[in-house]
Design a protein around this motif. Structure first.
Motif, PDB file in Angstrom:
ATOM      1  N   TYR A  58       0.850  -1.195   0.000  1.00 56.20           N
ATOM      2  CA  TYR A  58       0.000   0.000   0.000  1.00 56.20           C
ATOM      3  C   TYR A  58       0.886   1.245   0.000  1.00 56.20           C
ATOM      4  N   PHE A  59       0.686   2.092  -1.028  1.00 54.87           N
ATOM      5  CA  PHE A  59       1.466   3.317  -1.198  1.00 54.87           C
ATOM      6  C   PHE A  59       0.567   4.536  -1.001  1.00 54.87           C
ATOM      7  N   LYS A  60       1.014   5.466  -0.186  1.00 60.46           N
ATOM      8  CA  LYS A  60       0.284   6.710   0.022  1.00 60.46           C
ATOM      9  C   LYS A  60       0.881   7.800  -0.859  1.00 60.46           C
ATOM     10  N   LYS A  61       0.013   8.504  -1.570  1.00 61.36           N
ATOM     11  CA  LYS A  61       0.467   9.591  -2.449  1.00 61.36           C
ATOM     12  C   LYS A  61       0.869  10.797  -1.593  1.00 61.36           C
ATOM     13  N   THR A  62       2.073  11.291  -1.809  1.00 54.38           N
ATOM     14  CA  THR A  62       2.579  12.460  -1.092  1.00 54.38           C
ATOM     15  C   THR A  62       3.112  13.447  -2.125  1.00 54.38           C
ATOM     16  N   ASN A  63       2.327  14.495  -2.394  1.00 54.13           N
ATOM     17  CA  ASN A  63       2.673  15.459  -3.448  1.00 54.13           C
ATOM     18  C   ASN A  63       2.859  14.719  -4.765  1.00 54.13           C
ATOM     19  N   ILE A  91       5.776   4.157   0.911  1.00 55.40           N
ATOM     20  CA  ILE A  91       5.296   2.816   1.183  1.00 55.40           C
ATOM     21  C   ILE A  91       4.833   2.754   2.638  1.00 55.40           C
ATOM     22  N   ILE A  92       3.594   2.311   2.851  1.00 47.71           N
ATOM     23  CA  ILE A  92       2.973   2.326   4.171  1.00 47.71           C
ATOM     24  C   ILE A  92       2.767   0.924   4.727  1.00 47.71           C
ATOM     25  N   LEU A  93       2.498  -0.032   3.847  1.00 46.62           N
ATOM     26  CA  LEU A  93       2.117  -1.371   4.312  1.00 46.62           C
ATOM     27  C   LEU A  93       2.645  -2.419   3.349  1.00 46.62           C
ATOM     28  N   PRO A 149      -2.251 -17.796  12.290  1.00 44.00           N
ATOM     29  CA  PRO A 149      -3.274 -16.743  12.403  1.00 44.00           C
ATOM     30  C   PRO A 149      -3.488 -16.061  11.063  1.00 44.00           C
ATOM     31  N   LEU A 150      -4.727 -15.881  10.701  1.00 38.10           N
ATOM     32  CA  LEU A 150      -5.068 -15.206   9.453  1.00 38.10           C
ATOM     33  C   LEU A 150      -5.005 -13.697   9.684  1.00 38.10           C
ATOM     34  N   LEU A 151      -4.080 -13.046   8.999  1.00 29.24           N
ATOM     35  CA  LEU A 151      -3.970 -11.600   9.130  1.00 29.24           C
ATOM     36  C   LEU A 151      -5.297 -10.939   8.781  1.00 29.24           C
ATOM     37  N   SER A 152      -5.788 -10.075   9.656  1.00 30.86           N
ATOM     38  CA  SER A 152      -6.989  -9.276   9.369  1.00 30.86           C
ATOM     39  C   SER A 152      -6.690  -7.835   9.736  1.00 30.86           C
ATOM     40  N   LYS A 153      -6.880  -6.938   8.784  1.00 32.14           N
ATOM     41  CA  LYS A 153      -6.492  -5.546   8.992  1.00 32.14           C
ATOM     42  C   LYS A 153      -7.398  -4.648   8.178  1.00 32.14           C
ATOM     43  N   SER A 154      -7.635  -3.437   8.697  1.00 31.75           N
ATOM     44  CA  SER A 154      -8.349  -2.414   7.923  1.00 31.75           C
ATOM     45  C   SER A 154      -7.451  -1.189   7.798  1.00 31.75           C
ATOM     46  N   VAL A 155      -7.563  -0.509   6.661  1.00 30.81           N
ATOM     47  CA  VAL A 155      -6.698   0.634   6.368  1.00 30.81           C
ATOM     48  C   VAL A 155      -7.537   1.743   5.746  1.00 30.81           C
ATOM     49  N   ASP A 156      -7.385   2.962   6.255  1.00 27.06           N
ATOM     50  CA  ASP A 156      -8.023   4.130   5.652  1.00 27.06           C
ATOM     51  C   ASP A 156      -7.103   4.704   4.584  1.00 27.06           C
ATOM     52  N   TYR A 157      -7.661   5.059   3.449  1.00 27.50           N
ATOM     53  CA  TYR A 157      -6.849   5.560   2.342  1.00 27.50           C
ATOM     54  C   TYR A 157      -7.380   6.901   1.856  1.00 27.50           C
ATOM     55  N   GLU A 158      -6.637   7.534   0.954  1.00 27.10           N
ATOM     56  CA  GLU A 158      -7.052   8.774   0.306  1.00 27.10           C
ATOM     57  C   GLU A 158      -7.039   8.577  -1.200  1.00 27.10           C
ATOM     58  N   ASN A 159      -7.819   9.380  -1.893  1.00 23.35           N
ATOM     59  CA  ASN A 159      -7.782   9.345  -3.359  1.00 23.35           C
ATOM     60  C   ASN A 159      -6.355   9.612  -3.827  1.00 23.35           C
ATOM     61  N   GLY A 160      -5.919   8.842  -4.815  1.00 14.50           N
ATOM     62  CA  GLY A 160      -4.564   8.993  -5.324  1.00 14.50           C
ATOM     63  C   GLY A 160      -3.593   7.956  -4.793  1.00 14.50           C
TER      64      GLY A 160
END
Length: 280
Positions: free
Chosen positions: A133-138, A143-145, A171-182
């Motif tokens: 998971y990549f977060k757009k920065t400018n 890389i976040i996850l 253990p089955l990995l279970s995770k939630s992630v908030d994202y932004e457009n882009g």
């Protein structure tokens, strides 16, 4: 949202796409866009390709949010796969019948649910089929996850696998992630996953190590990083993501030709290859 996908069989040791043991599926329901990927572990067990296909085609309609839910889901899918595949098993061949009964089938698992009502995605997984998971920065990305390969003891470790014949051993990995457009999600199977991790370490070692565990950071191959530097042409995250976008838009033949360059430079293992890019 823009989605790209591609897959290829191991073109060094296999004849055609029918032998590809990777599987993925992209679909949607009223609440989620769903993405599933699995890698049948052909080195152990039998009917691993069929098990991987069954896994991706039986993703739950909503996220797995607890260990109890994971166990119930796994018991259900294991029983239904056994009932589905057993009539096709050739028990006249003692080797096949005995192997099916004694060893079962092995595969990795990655499920993603992308909410249609909130900017949130959920993931569940076991093994080295990996979500980045990549977060757009400018004009660049961070890389976040990196999950669930980051749970391994080392990048070169044998992956954790699920087998319909056995209890859920990990253990089955279970995770939630908030994202932004882009922002961007990349999902891929084992060999590509490791290659991407090493590329990210070259581009931004600090950020990438933050996504991995302490033991992986101690044991990843520094000699391989030095080898990659020989042909290094990509210096920023956005350049690498754009390169992968171009790769995923190639024809199957062009895709294999590009990966052949990686293999012949000893930068990529010979394997089946699958990946999905989701531009959010």
């Amino acid at each position: 949202m823009k989605i790209g996908k591609i897959t290829s069989f191991d073109f060094y040791s296999k004849i055609n796409e029918d032998e590809n043991e990777d599987a993925f599926r992209i679909f949607e329901n009223s609440n989620f866009n769903l993405f599933a990927m699995s890698d049948g572990a052909g080195g152990a067990g039998i009917y691993c390709k069929e098990w991987a296909n069954y896994i991706v085609n039986n993703q739950p309609e909503s996220p797995i949010l607890s260990d109890e839910e994971a166990k119930k889901w796994f018991q259900k899918i294991s029983k239904s796969f056994y009932e589905f595949i057993k009539p096709t098993v050739n028990y006249d061949n003692i080797f096949i019948g005995e192997r099916f009964d004694s060893e079962g089938s092995y595969a990795t698992l990655l499920y993603v649910w992308l909410s249609k009502t909130t900017k949130r995605f959920y993931l569940s997984g076991i093994g080295d089929t990996t979500l980045f998971y990549f977060k757009k920065t400018n004009d660049n990305y961070s890389i976040i996850l990196i999950e669930p390969i980051s749970k391994q003891v080392s990048l070169e470790d044998n992956p954790e696998l699920i087998n319909w014949q056995k209890a859920l051993e990990y253990p089955l990995l279970s995770k939630s992630v908030d994202y932004e457009n882009g922002d961007t999600i990349i999902i891929c199977t084992d060999s590509l996953s490791r290659r991407i991790v090493y590329q990210l370490l070259l581009i931004n070692q600090f950020e990438t190590e933050q996504c991995l565990n302490e033991n992986i950071n101690k044991t990843y191959r520094r000699d391989f990083l030095e080898h990659l530097k020989i042909n290094q042409r990509i210096c920023k995250m956005n350049e690498f993501i754009n390169y992968l976008r171009n790769l995923i838009n190639m024809s199957a033949d062009s895709f294999r030709a590009e990966l052949t360059k990686w293999v012949e430079r000893n930068e990529l293992e010979k394997d089946d290859y699958s990946f999905i890019i989701i531009d959010l």
